[in-house]
Write a protein that holds these residues in place. Sequence first.
Motif, PDB file in Angstrom:
ATOM      1  N   LEU A  36      29.920  81.557  14.065  1.00 52.19           N
ATOM      2  CA  LEU A  36      30.030  80.159  14.466  1.00 52.19           C
ATOM      3  C   LEU A  36      28.971  79.383  13.703  1.00 52.19           C
ATOM      4  O   LEU A  36      27.801  79.763  13.707  1.00 52.19           O
ATOM      5  CB  LEU A  36      29.816  80.008  15.969  1.00 52.19           C
ATOM      6  N   THR A  37      29.387  78.296  13.051  1.00 52.06           N
ATOM      7  CA  THR A  37      28.456  77.593  12.167  1.00 52.06           C
ATOM      8  C   THR A  37      28.290  76.115  12.494  1.00 52.06           C
ATOM      9  O   THR A  37      27.349  75.487  12.013  1.00 52.06           O
ATOM     10  CB  THR A  37      28.931  77.705  10.704  1.00 52.06           C
ATOM     11  N   SER A  38      29.215  75.534  13.291  1.00 47.85           N
ATOM     12  CA  SER A  38      29.136  74.114  13.620  1.00 47.85           C
ATOM     13  C   SER A  38      29.358  73.930  15.109  1.00 47.85           C
ATOM     14  O   SER A  38      29.916  74.798  15.785  1.00 47.85           O
ATOM     15  CB  SER A  38      30.192  73.314  12.844  1.00 47.85           C
ATOM     16  N   GLY A  39      28.925  72.774  15.619  1.00 51.81           N
ATOM     17  CA  GLY A  39      29.074  72.505  17.036  1.00 51.81           C
ATOM     18  C   GLY A  39      29.478  71.078  17.309  1.00 51.81           C
ATOM     19  O   GLY A  39      29.253  70.183  16.491  1.00 51.81           O
ATOM     20  N   GLU A  40      30.104  70.876  18.475  1.00 48.47           N
ATOM     21  CA  GLU A  40      30.442  69.541  18.951  1.00 48.47           C
ATOM     22  C   GLU A  40      30.048  69.452  20.415  1.00 48.47           C
ATOM     23  O   GLU A  40      30.377  70.333  21.206  1.00 48.47           O
ATOM     24  CB  GLU A  40      31.938  69.260  18.803  1.00 48.47           C
ATOM     25  N   VAL A  93      30.819  72.255  25.680  1.00 46.39           N
ATOM     26  CA  VAL A  93      30.189  72.851  24.509  1.00 46.39           C
ATOM     27  C   VAL A  93      31.290  73.449  23.645  1.00 46.39           C
ATOM     28  O   VAL A  93      32.072  74.285  24.113  1.00 46.39           O
ATOM     29  CB  VAL A  93      29.170  73.936  24.908  1.00 46.39           C
ATOM     30  N   HIS A  94      31.360  73.014  22.403  1.00 44.48           N
ATOM     31  CA  HIS A  94      32.438  73.406  21.496  1.00 44.48           C
ATOM     32  C   HIS A  94      31.812  73.878  20.192  1.00 44.48           C
ATOM     33  O   HIS A  94      31.294  73.080  19.418  1.00 44.48           O
ATOM     34  CB  HIS A  94      33.366  72.202  21.257  1.00 44.48           C
ATOM     35  N   LEU A  95      31.859  75.186  19.959  1.00 47.99           N
ATOM     36  CA  LEU A  95      31.237  75.798  18.783  1.00 47.99           C
ATOM     37  C   LEU A  95      32.331  76.380  17.901  1.00 47.99           C
ATOM     38  O   LEU A  95      33.203  77.114  18.387  1.00 47.99           O
ATOM     39  CB  LEU A  95      30.264  76.895  19.206  1.00 47.99           C
ATOM     40  N   ILE A  96      32.296  76.069  16.602  1.00 54.26           N
ATOM     41  CA  ILE A  96      33.379  76.457  15.708  1.00 54.26           C
ATOM     42  C   ILE A  96      32.825  77.128  14.446  1.00 54.26           C
ATOM     43  O   ILE A  96      31.644  77.027  14.143  1.00 54.26           O
ATOM     44  CB  ILE A  96      34.247  75.242  15.313  1.00 54.26           C
ATOM     45  N   GLY A  97      33.716  77.794  13.734  1.00 60.13           N
ATOM     46  CA  GLY A  97      33.315  78.536  12.553  1.00 60.13           C
ATOM     47  C   GLY A  97      33.464  77.768  11.269  1.00 60.13           C
ATOM     48  O   GLY A  97      33.860  78.334  10.246  1.00 60.13           O
ATOM     49  N   GLY A  98      33.217  76.489  11.297  1.00 57.75           N
ATOM     50  CA  GLY A  98      33.314  75.691  10.082  1.00 57.75           C
ATOM     51  C   GLY A  98      33.858  74.320  10.405  1.00 57.75           C
ATOM     52  O   GLY A  98      34.791  74.193  11.200  1.00 57.75           O
ATOM     53  N   GLU A  99      33.296  73.290   9.811  1.00 55.67           N
ATOM     54  CA  GLU A  99      33.723  71.922  10.107  1.00 55.67           C
ATOM     55  C   GLU A  99      34.806  71.449   9.139  1.00 55.67           C
ATOM     56  O   GLU A  99      35.915  71.114   9.542  1.00 55.67           O
ATOM     57  CB  GLU A  99      32.535  70.974  10.036  1.00 55.67           C
ATOM     58  N   ASP A 101      36.238  73.263   6.697  1.00 56.25           N
ATOM     59  CA  ASP A 101      37.192  74.324   6.399  1.00 56.25           C
ATOM     60  C   ASP A 101      37.140  75.331   7.546  1.00 56.25           C
ATOM     61  O   ASP A 101      36.524  76.386   7.440  1.00 56.25           O
ATOM     62  CB  ASP A 101      36.849  74.995   5.063  1.00 56.25           C
ATOM     63  N   PRO A 102      37.782  75.023   8.674  1.00 59.35           N
ATOM     64  CA  PRO A 102      37.676  75.881   9.853  1.00 59.35           C
ATOM     65  C   PRO A 102      38.118  77.311   9.565  1.00 59.35           C
ATOM     66  O   PRO A 102      39.116  77.541   8.890  1.00 59.35           O
ATOM     67  CB  PRO A 102      38.616  75.203  10.859  1.00 59.35           C
ATOM     68  N   THR A 103      37.378  78.272  10.116  1.00 59.10           N
ATOM     69  CA  THR A 103      37.678  79.681   9.883  1.00 59.10           C
ATOM     70  C   THR A 103      38.590  80.274  10.946  1.00 59.10           C
ATOM     71  O   THR A 103      39.073  81.391  10.788  1.00 59.10           O
ATOM     72  CB  THR A 103      36.377  80.492   9.859  1.00 59.10           C
ATOM     73  N   LEU A 162      49.116  84.741  20.880  1.00 62.41           N
ATOM     74  CA  LEU A 162      49.236  83.889  19.705  1.00 62.41           C
ATOM     75  C   LEU A 162      49.306  82.432  20.129  1.00 62.41           C
ATOM     76  O   LEU A 162      50.029  82.075  21.055  1.00 62.41           O
ATOM     77  CB  LEU A 162      50.499  84.263  18.916  1.00 62.41           C
ATOM     78  N   SER A 163      48.542  81.594  19.443  1.00 67.19           N
ATOM     79  CA  SER A 163      48.466  80.198  19.839  1.00 67.19           C
ATOM     80  C   SER A 163      48.275  79.324  18.611  1.00 67.19           C
ATOM     81  O   SER A 163      47.529  79.677  17.695  1.00 67.19           O
ATOM     82  CB  SER A 163      47.294  79.990  20.811  1.00 67.19           C
ATOM     83  N   LEU A 164      48.946  78.179  18.602  1.00 65.52           N
ATOM     84  CA  LEU A 164      48.709  77.202  17.549  1.00 65.52           C
ATOM     85  C   LEU A 164      47.308  76.624  17.717  1.00 65.52           C
ATOM     86  O   LEU A 164      46.793  76.523  18.832  1.00 65.52           O
ATOM     87  CB  LEU A 164      49.734  76.077  17.612  1.00 65.52           C
ATOM     88  N   SER A 165      46.703  76.244  16.620  1.00 64.59           N
ATOM     89  CA  SER A 165      45.365  75.663  16.645  1.00 64.59           C
ATOM     90  C   SER A 165      45.381  74.392  15.807  1.00 64.59           C
ATOM     91  O   SER A 165      45.709  74.432  14.619  1.00 64.59           O
ATOM     92  CB  SER A 165      44.338  76.654  16.086  1.00 64.59           C
ATOM     93  N   PHE A 166      45.057  73.276  16.447  1.00 66.25           N
ATOM     94  CA  PHE A 166      45.086  71.987  15.767  1.00 66.25           C
ATOM     95  C   PHE A 166      43.656  71.477  15.591  1.00 66.25           C
ATOM     96  O   PHE A 166      43.004  71.100  16.562  1.00 66.25           O
ATOM     97  CB  PHE A 166      45.877  70.960  16.571  1.00 66.25           C
ATOM     98  N   THR A 167      43.157  71.510  14.374  1.00 67.39           N
ATOM     99  CA  THR A 167      41.839  70.917  14.137  1.00 67.39           C
ATOM    100  C   THR A 167      41.930  69.403  14.154  1.00 67.39           C
ATOM    101  O   THR A 167      40.978  68.705  14.474  1.00 67.39           O
ATOM    102  CB  THR A 167      41.274  71.386  12.791  1.00 67.39           C
ATOM    103  N   ARG A 168      43.107  68.877  13.809  1.00 66.47           N
ATOM    104  CA  ARG A 168      43.346  67.433  13.844  1.00 66.47           C
ATOM    105  C   ARG A 168      44.855  67.213  13.712  1.00 66.47           C
ATOM    106  O   ARG A 168      45.599  68.086  13.287  1.00 66.47           O
ATOM    107  CB  ARG A 168      42.604  66.708  12.723  1.00 66.47           C
ATOM    108  N   GLY A 169      45.318  66.031  14.114  1.00 68.91           N
ATOM    109  CA  GLY A 169      46.714  65.665  13.898  1.00 68.91           C
ATOM    110  C   GLY A 169      47.720  66.349  14.802  1.00 68.91           C
ATOM    111  O   GLY A 169      48.884  66.492  14.430  1.00 68.91           O
ATOM    112  N   ARG A 170      47.295  66.755  16.021  1.00 68.46           N
ATOM    113  CA  ARG A 170      48.214  67.451  16.931  1.00 68.46           C
ATOM    114  C   ARG A 170      49.482  66.636  17.195  1.00 68.46           C
ATOM    115  O   ARG A 170      50.590  67.147  17.094  1.00 68.46           O
ATOM    116  CB  ARG A 170      47.486  67.760  18.239  1.00 68.46           C
ATOM    117  N   SER A 171      49.326  65.346  17.547  1.00 70.69           N
ATOM    118  CA  SER A 171      50.484  64.528  17.898  1.00 70.69           C
ATOM    119  C   SER A 171      51.416  64.327  16.709  1.00 70.69           C
ATOM    120  O   SER A 171      52.629  64.160  16.879  1.00 70.69           O
ATOM    121  CB  SER A 171      50.028  63.171  18.444  1.00 70.69           C
TER     122      SER A 171
END
Length: 314
Positions: A36-40, A93-99, A101-103, A162-171
Amino acid sequence: MRIVFYLPHDHRTLAPVLRRTLDTYLAFISAGGGALTSGEDPDISEAAFPLTPEFWEEARRHIEKSRFEHLDEMEQDSFWFRTLTKRGFDTWVHLIGGESDPTGYEFSFRSRLPWREPSGEYSVLSVKVPMQFLEDQGPEKAFELAQALAEPLPFSTGHAGLSLSFTRGRSRLLPLLKDHLVRHPGWDVPRASTWGMEEGIDGIHWMTFLGAPLLDTLGGPNAIRARLQHPETTVQELTGCRAVIRLGPAPLAGDTKLGETLPAYRELARFLEPWLMPSAPFVPFEGYTPEEMRHWWRRFLEPPPAAISDPRDG
């Protein structure tokens, strides 16, 4: 793959075990080279930030300690009462593996508002691993991760698959995926809100975690085993009068055009139908008609579309 637990508790009750779940997740993904490298966090920064040692410490502090007492005891015109009730959660708390270029790695905890009389909301713990994790580590390692996360958590229900993952643009993207969602029913679309779930079950997945009181309502692990006859379905008891239902050795997407209709998933859907939480009335997908939403939500309950034969086979 996404693993999520619905927790009918405020942050102050969950705080003692949340650090353990984060450390468990980090240990599993680091063994395969993940990080995990970035946080929100709206209380730390308005934008994603790099997880420097200082921010790691701040994020852990947010997880380990609840800051707010019951909202009923706040002045309704105070800053925090207005802020909390407007955004609809206590801590996030939202921690992600890249801002940029999400991993595919993600750890997220969002706690419900701490009212003296609990609402129909849940606190939610959710983690994700990319498909590469399944390919490199194998589905058994993913199963072990889900079990390890479940161990200390006082969940009502939970699931993994299995789940879809939307970093942006879900709608914008969901309407473009209609045909894919129909064709591959094993893919899930994450729920946008837990409001109104009560004791409902959030869909059919590779793994379904059951806690009190729902497990007792279903008759316990032995009664569930007796009802589910598919040879690849297993029902495993967990500590604390809990259980996990696993539909085969690995999560499957299915392909209705090839006749892969996921019979184990359909059997579980028929068994759990009275407790399945319908999605359409609460969080309709943008660009979907009510009938399309109903069809997607009931995709394991209605007859599957006929497989399309390939003329080359004849």
